[in-house]
Design an enzyme around this catalytic site. Structure first.
Site, PDB file in Angstrom:
ATOM      1  N   HIS A  58      14.597 -68.066 -35.159  1.00 55.39           N
ATOM      2  CA  HIS A  58      14.297 -69.497 -35.145  1.00 55.39           C
ATOM      3  C   HIS A  58      15.333 -70.316 -34.386  1.00 55.39           C
ATOM      4  CE1 HIS A  58      10.928 -69.052 -37.819  1.00 55.39           C
ATOM      5  NE2 HIS A  58      11.666 -68.527 -38.773  1.00 55.39           N
ATOM      6  N   GLN A 160      13.652 -58.382 -44.230  1.00 57.44           N
ATOM      7  CA  GLN A 160      13.278 -59.625 -44.892  1.00 57.44           C
ATOM      8  C   GLN A 160      11.881 -59.529 -45.503  1.00 57.44           C
ATOM      9  OE1 GLN A 160      14.659 -62.879 -41.902  1.00 57.44           O
ATOM     10  NE2 GLN A 160      14.635 -63.789 -43.948  1.00 57.44           N
ATOM     11  N   GLU A 162       9.040 -61.907 -46.831  1.00 56.30           N
ATOM     12  CA  GLU A 162       8.683 -63.320 -46.699  1.00 56.30           C
ATOM     13  C   GLU A 162       7.180 -63.571 -46.814  1.00 56.30           C
ATOM     14  OE1 GLU A 162      11.527 -65.293 -43.626  1.00 56.30           O
ATOM     15  OE2 GLU A 162      10.850 -63.416 -42.715  1.00 56.30           O
ATOM     16  N   ASP A 188       9.648 -69.149 -46.399  1.00 62.08           N
ATOM     17  CA  ASP A 188       8.422 -68.522 -45.896  1.00 62.08           C
ATOM     18  C   ASP A 188       7.681 -67.795 -47.009  1.00 62.08           C
ATOM     19  OD1 ASP A 188       8.544 -69.431 -43.332  1.00 62.08           O
ATOM     20  OD2 ASP A 188       9.459 -67.639 -42.494  1.00 62.08           O
TER      21      ASP A 188
END
Length: 266
Positions: A58, A160, A162, A188
């Protein structure tokens, strides 16, 4: 055949600050950096934390900034971790060739994706990672032969969770050899489970998902971590997690300036 992992390695390298603190149960602290600047990386590295997650998912981080930030962070005795933008083999190889002490891979949904990430992050015979860069050994403070012999068991591979699918498959994901740390992306994850409300963080479905993730990580002997917003939340998280990332550089800058300007104008 069983191989040493970040959890079982006997390799000693004082430069690997995050790994060393995880193994010692010392609750290392991290943060995200999204601004592409060597000076920004140095400033954050001098705050006393243990790991900096260079946010190539991001953040405004390209290859040049990724390499420069890893060099700057590792030179100051802090562990650089790269959050890559996806699980593709070439992206993982490129990130690890900076000399990063670990990678964080977002939005993993099933065991097959986790297995592919592990394969891409390890040299043969455990994986399919290629060798050709002189930079990884610099980031670890060792020679290239030493790096080749130790990287498979010292580079921390973070997955991760999410998404709803990731939660549903969390037991199989945690069972994958070579996955070292399960990192919860709460924003998320809440959006996937609840839709964008925004989430308060106390919704039963969200809390049940967190419990399920942590339980699976513990069952399979993986470290567990998450992102939190401030130091108080990080302190509370010590009860359940092995590490946390406290917000990021962009939020930290705003979080200081906004209230100070408000006071100045009052």
């Amino acid at each position: 055949m069983a191989y040493p992992t970040a959890h079982t390695t006997k390799v000693e390298n004082h430069r690997l600050r995050l790994l060393n603190k995880l193994k010692a149960g010392e609750f290392p602290l991290m943060t995200f950096v999204a601004i592409p600047s060597v000076r920004q990386a140095q400033i954050v590295a001098l705050t006393g934390l243990d790991g900096i997650i260079i946010d190539c998912e991001h953040g405004h981080i390209g290859d040049d900034s990724m390499h420069n930030s890893v060099a700057a962070i590792s030179a100051l005795g802090v562990s650089p971790i790269i959050r890559i933008r996806g699980p593709a083999h070439d992206i993982i190889k490129r990130a690890l060739d900076t000399g990063a002490h670990g990678i964080m891979v977002p939005q993993i949904n099933n065991a097959e994706e986790a297995k592919q990430i592990v394969a891409s992050s390890k040299f043969p015979p455990q994986g399919v990672r290629g060798q050709g860069s002189a930079f990884p050994s610099i980031g670890h403070g060792i020679t290239t032969p030493q790096y080749m012999q130790s990287a498979n068991e010292t580079v921390v591979t973070m997955i991760q969770i999410e998404t709803r699918e990731g939660v549903e498959n969390i037991d199989a994901i945690c069972a994958v050899p070579g996955v070292d740390l399960i990192f919860i992306g709460p924003n998320d994850l809440a959006q996937s489970l609840l839709g964008y409300v925004p989430a308060r963080g106390d919704e039963p479905e969200f809390l049940a998902a967190i419990d399920k993730i942590i339980a699976a990580a513990r069952k399979h002997g993986k470290w567990a971590g998450r992102m939190v917003n401030d130091g108080a939340a990080a302190k509370e998280a010590r009860k359940r997690y092995d590490t946390v990332a406290i917000t990021g550089d962009t939020k930290a800058i705003q979080n200081w300036y906004i209230p100070e300007f408000k006071i100045a104008r009052s």
